[in-house]
Design an enzyme around this catalytic site. Structure first.
Site, PDB file in Angstrom:
ATOM      1  N   THR A  78      40.686  35.890  50.885  1.00  0.00           N
ATOM      2  CA  THR A  78      40.706  35.186  49.614  1.00  0.00           C
ATOM      3  C   THR A  78      39.496  35.164  48.898  1.00  0.00           C
ATOM      4  OG1 THR A  78      41.995  33.404  50.771  1.00  0.00           O
ATOM      5  CG2 THR A  78      40.867  32.693  48.944  1.00  0.00           C
ATOM      6  N   PHE A 104      37.263  33.732  45.936  1.00  0.00           N
ATOM      7  CA  PHE A 104      36.680  32.225  45.568  1.00  0.00           C
ATOM      8  C   PHE A 104      35.765  32.532  44.086  1.00  0.00           C
ATOM      9  CE2 PHE A 104      37.570  31.698  49.923  1.00  0.00           C
ATOM     10  CZ  PHE A 104      37.844  30.259  50.042  1.00  0.00           C
TER      11      PHE A 104
END
Length: 355
Positions: free
Chosen positions: A257, A259
């Site tokens: 992921t 960010f």
């Protein structure tokens, strides 16, 4: 204890004493730098340059990721001597977002868990938090639409980015699978673990997979129910006292992921930067090609292109784009100026060190 072992430990003690002296000397210099800065405590471009220089000088046996982790904590502690930062993230405690905060800012910060991505933006906009950390895309499930929509609406800027490997764990009060009758997790985590769940918990139906607001909230609910399990990161198991039934159950072992760090500051050039922006053009033949042409014309590499429906008109779209380089770089500045001439809408979210 042999004499040779004693000598080795004495050498380690001497090095530890020297490390202590040098770290305190660094902290004193950091305080002096802080007194001369204009109120900005977090300088992502400077930290990026430090990590890059140290990793290039690293001869081992420590790996480069160890070097970055070690100096992130040193910088975090030195920074806190100036002013402990408050960083908002998607809570509660035990989420991957909290892990992202620690990876980027170190442990010497005041973490502020929030109930939603909207709340993170509000906390930073109001000044209740210095910075926010928000997920923007996952390598398996794609973009986080709410973050992208809020970037369009908010005056906040992107100050940095990081990529966090996401390793999902199945956790429960007991380590065995036989007692599990239902599973709590965030919808994205369910999607990331479909194959493992279908192969290993065939007795559970879709109705037994219960959506939670976050993975940490899923772990909290599983901790209160002996027949339930949760999918979350290992950190959540530690926080809520659960046992790991199975680790690394994500379908894609490279599941990651990305960010973003959001704040109120512009970030100077680090030497290896990325610029994020959103743009729109009329819905007519050739319009998108014309919109993207300045990047090729000025030799700017585009690393991401994602469309989102425009809230202004039906069947019109906003294009979210990441490009290599800083908006102050000559070729990037020329491309952005050409975009301003061609686009019906252009918003630059910020330039920042590339992860």
């Amino acid at each position: 204890m042999t004499e040779q072992l004693k000598q080795l430990r004495n050498k380690i003690d001497a090095i530890d004493d020297e490390l202590l002296r040098l770290i305190n000397a660094r902290a004193q210099l950091a305080q002096q730098v802080g007194q001369k800065k204009s109120g900005v405590v977090y300088r992502p471009e400077r930290e990026s340059q430090i990590f890059s220089r140290l990793q290039q000088a690293n001869t081992g046996p420590l790996r480069n990721e160890h070097i970055e982790h070690l100096f992130t904590e040193v910088i975090s502690i030195c920074r806190a001597l100036e002013e402990p930062l408050t960083v908002a993230y998607l809570g509660p405690q035990g989420t991957f977002s909290e892990e992202a905060v620690t990876k980027r800012f170190g442990s010497a910060v005041n973490p502020m868990p929030c109930s939603s991505i909207d709340d993170i933006f509000r906390k930073v906009e109001s000044g209740a938090a210095n910075y926010g950390v928000v997920p923007v895309e996952n390598s398996t499930e794609g973009a986080v639409g709410r973050t992208m929509d809020l970037l369009l609406q908010s005056p906040l800027k992107i100050c940095g980015e990081l990529q966090l490997p996401i390793h999902q764990c199945l956790m429960a009060q007991q380590a065995g699978l036989s007692a599990i009758r239902k599973i709590y997790s965030h919808p994205q985590s369910f999607a990331q673990c479909q194959t493992w769940l279908n192969e290993n918990l065939q007795n559970l139906t879709a109705a037994d997979r219960i959506d939670a607001a976050s993975n940490a909230d899923a772990a909290r609910q599983a901790a209160a129910d002996s027949s339930a399990a949760a999918i979350a990161g290992k950190q959540a198991a530690d926080v809520f006292g659960l046992k790991i039934c199975a680790a690394n159950i994500e379908d894609n072992p490279n599941n990651t992921t990305r960010f973003l760090v959001i704040g109120n500051q512009d970030v100077a050039r680090s030497g290896k930067d990325k610029t994020s922006l959103a743009m729109a053009t009329p819905n007519r033949p050739g319009a998108v090609h014309e919109l993207l042409a300045p990047f090729a014309q000025h030799q700017v590499s585009m690393t991401r292109l994602e469309s989102r429906p425009s809230r202004a008109s039906l069947w019109e779209y906003v294009f979210f784009t990441d490009i290599a380089g800083h908006q102050e770089d000559e070729n990037v500045a020329r491309a952005l100026q050409a975009l301003r001439d061609n686009a019906t809408f252009l918003k630059v979210f910020g330039s920042y060190p590339a992860a």
